[in-house]
Scaffold this active site. Structure first.
Site, mmCIF file in Angstrom:
data_model
loop_
_atom_site.group_PDB
_atom_site.id
_atom_site.type_symbol
_atom_site.label_atom_id
_atom_site.label_comp_id
_atom_site.label_asym_id
_atom_site.label_seq_id
_atom_site.Cartn_x
_atom_site.Cartn_y
_atom_site.Cartn_z
ATOM 1 N N GLN A 177 -4.348 -1.341 9.902
ATOM 2 C CA GLN A 177 -4.216 -2.773 9.008
ATOM 3 C C GLN A 177 -5.006 -3.643 10.267
ATOM 4 O O GLN A 177 -4.485 -3.781 11.414
ATOM 5 C CB GLN A 177 -2.795 -3.248 8.879
ATOM 6 C CG GLN A 177 -2.778 -4.338 8.325
ATOM 7 C CD GLN A 177 -3.266 -4.537 6.521
ATOM 8 O OE1 GLN A 177 -3.148 -3.348 5.943
ATOM 9 N NE2 GLN A 177 -4.027 -5.484 6.354
ATOM 10 N N LYS A 226 1.025 -1.339 -0.062
ATOM 11 C CA LYS A 226 -0.073 -0.166 -0.028
ATOM 12 C C LYS A 226 0.975 1.321 0.079
ATOM 13 O O LYS A 226 0.536 2.051 -0.643
ATOM 14 C CB LYS A 226 -0.932 0.092 1.240
ATOM 15 C CG LYS A 226 -1.964 -1.145 1.036
ATOM 16 C CD LYS A 226 -2.761 -1.462 2.207
ATOM 17 C CE LYS A 226 -3.678 -2.483 2.305
ATOM 18 N NZ LYS A 226 -4.324 -3.021 3.744
ATOM 19 N N ASP A 255 -10.581 3.461 4.587
ATOM 20 C CA ASP A 255 -10.826 1.839 4.441
ATOM 21 C C ASP A 255 -12.225 1.521 4.711
ATOM 22 O O ASP A 255 -12.943 0.496 4.278
ATOM 23 C CB ASP A 255 -10.239 1.264 5.615
ATOM 24 C CG ASP A 255 -9.197 0.247 5.504
ATOM 25 O OD1 ASP A 255 -8.883 0.159 4.251
ATOM 26 O OD2 ASP A 255 -8.436 0.072 6.330
#
Ligand code: NDP
Length: 280
Positions: A89, A45, A112
């Site tokens: 994460q 990412k 997200d």
């Protein structure tokens, strides 16, 4: 369906968007602990960010980090103008309440799309940030002109990050959607009805050729490590049955990252005031 090639094109578009925006954009990535798979995802990412002109801000905390410490970091990132988007994460270590951390992210930086604010807006048909994996899948289906209007779609898996948002996006495109999970009776019979199958379970090869209608479109979200190899949820013999199929690797994965970049551009637009963010 080649997610890798499509993702390359999306990244080029995002790079152009960032340039046109004319102000810096930054993505804060938060990783707690040393899970090797998570470390790889974060690295990918961050690399993708650099490639398109988004500055990655790396926050790697020890596995012993407390919930209060992580909340404090998210609070700092929420207040930091250089940080356009915040990505934490998952999974987080056991001592940390994942939902509480997700709720602590400012909805305008929730790239997200896991915050209940984002999930709620998606549910009501006016999405702000859509979770990157299902958003990327929708882009693949659009690219390959998969007919969704009136189509029968079956999503296997009902997680908040893949299955549920996936089902809502297919519904918004007027598919007739069925969501399956571990308690579904006769999964094979349900999947066999589908024009479009999305497998998001995390069990290698669980969708087999005999479960798939001839010519159906099959999207394989699964990432499973088997004898050192990464394989999906869809078995080899589906290739001979499906009309269209996403490979693993090279299907959904690259598009997930590309969609995260798109979400970061959207966050930058919200924050620049060129796009109106719905008030809560
Ligand atoms: P979860 O573990 O959160 O959810 C898995 C879902 O599968 C659950 O809803 C579960 O049902 C269901 N399930 C489990 N066993 C069965 C079964 N035998 N029959 C039918 N349904 C079953 O996983 P995620 O949604 O987070 O991820 C799914 C997969 O996608 C994983 O392999 C993950 O690694 C991968 N993934 C890939 C991404 C990418 O970028 N390519 C991004 C995100 C995830 P129940 O709710 O009843 O327990």
């Amino acid at each position: 369906m080649d997610g890798k090639a499509l993702a390359e094109r999306v990244r080029a578009e995002v790079a152009k968007d960032i340039e046109e925006l004319g102000r810096p954009a930054g993505l804060a990535t938060v990783l707690v602990g040393d899970d090797p798979a998570s470390e790889i995802y974060i690295k990918r990412k961050q690399e993708a960010c650099r490639e398109v002109g988004i500055e990655p801000f790396d926050h790697h905390l020890s596995a012993e980090t407390t919930e209060e410490e992580l909340l404090a970091l998210v609070g700092e990132l929420n207040a930091d103008d250089r940080v356009t988007g915040i990505l934490c994460q998952l999974p987080l270590p056991d001592q940390i309440d994942e939902d509480r951390i997700i709720r602590s992210i400012a909805p305008i930086k929730d790239v997200d799309g896991f915050h209940p604010f984002s999930a709620g807006h998606l549910l009501q048909g006016s999405p702000t940030f859509v979770a990157a994996t299902p958003a990327g899948i929708m882009e693949i289906l659009r690219e390959y002109e998969v007919e969704l209007l009136g189509a029968r779609a079956v999503v296997v898996g009902r997680s908040n990050i893949v299955g549920k948002p996936m089902a809502l996006l297919l519904l918004a495109e007027h598919a007739t959607v069925t969501i399956c999970h571990s308690r579904t009776r006769d999964l094979a019979a349900v999947v066999r009805e589908a024009d479009v199958v999305v497998a998001a379970v995390g069990r290698a090869g669980m969708i087999t050729g005999d479960m798939v209608r001839e010519g159906a479109t099959v999207v394989d979200v699964g990432i499973n490590r088997v004898e050192g190899k990464v394989v999906g949820d869809v078995a080899e013999d589906v290739r001979g049955r499906a009309g269209l199929l996403t490979p693993v690797p090279g299907g959904v994965g690259p598009m997930t990252i590309a969609s995260l970049l798109r979400n970061t551009v959207k966050a930058a637009r919200y924050q620049a005031g060129v796009l109106a963010f719905p008030l809560d």
